[in-house]
Design a protein around this motif. Structure first.
Motif, PDB file in Angstrom:
ATOM      1  N   LEU A   1      -3.059   1.945   2.077  1.00  0.00           N
ATOM      2  CA  LEU A   1      -2.465   3.107   2.757  1.00  0.00           C
ATOM      3  C   LEU A   1      -3.521   4.177   3.048  1.00  0.00           C
ATOM      4  O   LEU A   1      -3.559   4.754   4.137  1.00  0.00           O
ATOM      5  CB  LEU A   1      -1.349   3.689   1.896  1.00  0.00           C
TER       6      LEU A   1
ATOM      7  N   LEU B   1       2.396  -2.536  -1.331  1.00  0.00           N
ATOM      8  CA  LEU B   1       1.278  -1.837  -0.699  1.00  0.00           C
ATOM      9  C   LEU B   1       0.580  -0.967  -1.735  1.00  0.00           C
ATOM     10  O   LEU B   1       1.200  -0.100  -2.348  1.00  0.00           O
ATOM     11  CB  LEU B   1       1.781  -0.961   0.451  1.00  0.00           C
TER      12      LEU B   1
ATOM     13  N   THR C   1       0.529  -2.352   8.408  1.00  0.00           N
ATOM     14  CA  THR C   1       1.331  -1.816   7.306  1.00  0.00           C
ATOM     15  C   THR C   1       2.821  -1.992   7.569  1.00  0.00           C
ATOM     16  O   THR C   1       3.592  -2.276   6.646  1.00  0.00           O
ATOM     17  CB  THR C   1       1.021  -0.323   7.088  1.00  0.00           C
TER      18      THR C   1
END
Length: 315
Positions: free
Chosen positions: A153, A148, A138
């Motif tokens: 996430l 994203l 990430t």
């Protein structure tokens, strides 16, 4: 009885030697103890879970008015390492589980307390630590200013938490979700490493997502089955069951909920990515314009043919 489950390893001994070389400690003496083992408490997990999202937010804020980093070289090494360590852990787990299943039966490999061996716990803990390292995925995306989505996430944060739940709950079925996930990660990180240095489109990307969905279907079959037989045996003995199943029931319920959420989210991602693609307004306009131009050209060509034929007739 426990000694019967500590079977011979073929890949694991080499992994254990490497681990001892890196840590300076003999893996044979390892035991996951809440409050003593590093990153073993819920407080530590909760803090790092929240810190992960805070750091990503700060990086995005920092990168707002800056050019994206390329990071090709370091990203390639990162993905190669994760592909390799996933392969080693996956093979090491399966070599023990297959022997247990052959010698004691599949049900014992899923539910017997003795099947949750010390060496398997070492592998589960290493897998748990790797999930923290995977947070770098990430960070790289944020530094490259890539978008994203929620799935990425949520999946990275919750997978770390689930791996802690597995260690905390000491569930024998832990090998199922862990080993299957590692197998998928071998292919996934190979894909990421390949696309880092080769920009050519990979034709099997769609099947990688399909494999991830299949992974969660298998996980649900295993953990739902183990959880059901635990509750049926202990609280509803009138229901058909396979006997008791080793593990913490609360952690099992959390695992069922999270894995189920993964399944629905990945199915949604698959539909959106491969089934529901719609052309952008500009693309749609270009297509319409091309079609209109093509139609106009065809009409002009037809009229020219008619004119030529008419001219030849009078000549």
């Amino acid at each position: 009885m426990e000694g019967e489950y500590e079977l011979k390893g073929y890949v694991y001994p080499y992994f254990a030697k490497g681990l001892q070389l890196v840590t300076g400690k003999d893996p044979a003496n390892f035991k996951f103890v809440v409050g003593e083992t590093p990153l073993s408490t819920f407080k530590e997990v909760a803090i790092l879970f929240c810190l992960y999202y805070v750091v990503i937010f700060l990086i995005y804020t920092f990168m707002k008015n800056r050019k994206p980093f390329q990071l090709k070289g370091i990203a390639f090494v990162h993905n190669c390492f994760l592909c390799f360590i996933s392969l080693v852990l996956c093979v090491s787990i399966f070599e023990f589980i297959i022997q247990i299943a052959v010698k004691h039966g599949f049900l014992n490999s899923v539910c017997a307390k003795e099947a949750y061996t010390q060496r398997l716990e070492v592998l589960y803990y290493c897998n748990y630590l790797v999930k923290y390292y995977e947070f770098i995925d990430t960070i790289f995306l944020a530094l490259k200013k890539k978008k994203l989505d929620f799935l990425h996430l949520y999946h990275h944060g919750m997978t770390m938490f689930i791996c802690w739940c597995q260690l905390y709950g000491h569930a024998t079925i832990t090998w199922g979700p862990v080993a299957i996930n590692l197998f998928v990660h071998v292919i996934m990180y190979y894909y990421y490493a390949r696309t880092t240095i080769i920009k050519k489109r990979v034709w099997w990307k769609k099947y990688l997502t399909t494999l991830q969905i299949v992974q969660f279907v298998i996980d649900i079959f295993l953990i739902y089955g183990a959880t059901y037989t635990y509750f049926a045996y202990n609280f509803f003995p009138a229901l058909p069951n396979f006997g008791n199943c080793n593990g913490d029931p609360v952690m099992a319920i959390i695992g069922c909920a999270v894995i189920t959420s993964y399944l629905f989210l990945f199915i949604s991602f698959f539909k959106k990515t491969y089934k529901g693609k719609k052309p952008s307004p500009k693309a749609a306009q270009d297509v319409k314009k091309a079609a209109s131009t093509g139609k106009s050209t065809a009409v002009k060509a037809k009229n020219n043919i008619k004119k030529r034929a008419k001219s030849e007739k009078f000549n």
